[in-house]
Design an enzyme around this catalytic site. Structure first.
Site, PDB file in Angstrom:
ATOM      1  N   CYS A   1     -13.878 -24.035 -10.223  1.00 55.44           N
ATOM      2  CA  CYS A   1     -14.498 -25.258 -10.759  1.00 55.44           C
ATOM      3  C   CYS A   1     -13.835 -25.657 -12.072  1.00 55.44           C
ATOM      4  CB  CYS A   1     -15.989 -25.056 -10.983  1.00 55.44           C
ATOM      5  SG  CYS A   1     -16.944 -24.690  -9.500  1.00 55.44           S
TER       6      CYS A   1
ATOM      7  N   CYS B   1     -17.878 -20.658 -12.567  1.00 54.90           N
ATOM      8  CA  CYS B   1     -16.975 -20.752 -11.414  1.00 54.90           C
ATOM      9  C   CYS B   1     -15.536 -21.036 -11.864  1.00 54.90           C
ATOM     10  CB  CYS B   1     -17.494 -21.851 -10.483  1.00 54.90           C
ATOM     11  SG  CYS B   1     -16.359 -22.381  -9.195  1.00 54.90           S
TER      12      CYS B   1
END
Length: 108
Positions: free
Chosen positions: A34, A31
């Site tokens: 993230c 991600c």
């Protein structure tokens, strides 16, 4: 204090039994947002002794992700005791996360 890796084995002791409010980052290695959020949360963990910052990898801990009802990541939840008192989905700058934490703790 550095961020703490949380798994289903240590979730109760690290999060639910914590004597401090806990900011939980639900993330995955693939991600992009993230990865952008990780250093922000690391800074917060170093600067704020009044909260604990934990990370849960949603790919490794799918049951915990389901308990937090994660549908999109990064998903950040602030817990006090056994209760979620604030949540945020998606990348947010440090100031926005700290504002969420401070507002939630003031109203909790």
């Amino acid at each position: 204090m550095a961020t703490v890796k949380v798994t289903s084995e240590n979730f109760e002791s690290e999060v639910l039994a914590s004597d401090k409010p806990v900011l939980v980052d639900l993330w995955a290695s693939w991600c992009g947002p993230c990865k952008m959020l990780a250093p922000v949360l690391e800074q917060i963990s170093e600067e704020r002794a009044d909260i604990k910052v934990c990370k849960i990898n949603v790919d490794d801990e799918q049951q915990l992700a389901a308990e937090f009802r994660v549908s999109s990541i990064p998903h950040v939840a602030l817990l006090k005791g056994n209760k979620i008192i604030a949540q945020s989905v998606g990348f947010k700058p440090k100031a926005a996360i700290l504002q969420m934490v401070d507002d939630a703790l003031k109203n909790a």
